[in-house]
Design an enzyme around this catalytic site. Sequence first.
Site, mmCIF file in Angstrom:
data_model
loop_
_atom_site.group_PDB
_atom_site.id
_atom_site.type_symbol
_atom_site.label_atom_id
_atom_site.label_comp_id
_atom_site.label_asym_id
_atom_site.label_seq_id
_atom_site.Cartn_x
_atom_site.Cartn_y
_atom_site.Cartn_z
ATOM 1 N N ASP A 1 0.829 -1.294 0.046
ATOM 2 C CA ASP A 1 0.092 -0.089 -0.005
ATOM 3 C C ASP A 1 1.063 1.271 -0.309
ATOM 4 O O ASP A 1 1.876 1.269 0.586
ATOM 5 C CB ASP A 1 -0.884 -0.103 1.078
ATOM 6 N N ASN B 1 -10.849 -2.745 -5.773
ATOM 7 C CA ASN B 1 -10.065 -1.866 -6.540
ATOM 8 C C ASN B 1 -10.709 -1.488 -7.886
ATOM 9 O O ASN B 1 -10.263 -0.503 -8.609
ATOM 10 C CB ASN B 1 -8.408 -2.363 -6.725
#
Length: 248
Positions: free
Chosen positions: A26, A74
């Site tokens: 991330d 996503n």
Amino acid sequence: MKPQTIETASTEPPSGGPRHVAIIMDGNGRWATQRGRPRLFGHHAGAKRVREVVESCPEIGVEYLTIFAFSTENWKRTQVEVAGLMSLFRRYITKETRSLSEFGARVRFIGDRVRLDNKLVKLMTELEAATAHNTRVNLTIALNYGGRDEVARATKRLAQDVATGKLDPADVDEETLPKYLDTYVLPDPDLVIRTSGEARISNFLLWQSAYAEYEFIDTLWPDFTKEEFGRLCASYGVRDRRFGGVKK
């Protein structure tokens, strides 16, 4: 899909360090934003970081590395970013197939491939085949992966086997479902690392990480180094792992 045999994994790696490390990579977008660049610039930088971490695994004693590349959630991102990521995945596989194979990495993909474009799926399948004989490190890439989605798909396959008489409901226990998961050939992760300062697991390996140790670190993924990776794996080795019991 029939249930598969899971590789036998010891509770604790022989070296005392983690045998299987999973990483939630991330912070690519924030890394790029801090530099006044588009988010995709950060994703490209993050992709380059993967090789360094993969190549450091043997010296650290990590046999299995699982990385979270793209989640089922996503798809909610902008069309431009999603399209850019899919293009990046295709280029990454094309570029890295030879080097991963020569290094001795065996690559597997987990996640639902149905929504991915045919060209990408073909490249994924070819990479898996090209590295199938390798044993130096096992790299698993979670692409269009979500833990809840995985469990739902596994449960559906299990239910189909019950309905067709291949599986007796009385025989279903907590050892049954893992045979239907995408990760059926992998040991459960010992250590899960999340970069970028966020302290959540984001639907990653929900079943498999029930007894994993977690490290939430502030480093953004493009800045994550093999030295930091090594320190985190070393700190795992001194943890008291009781798995619900009490050591005498």
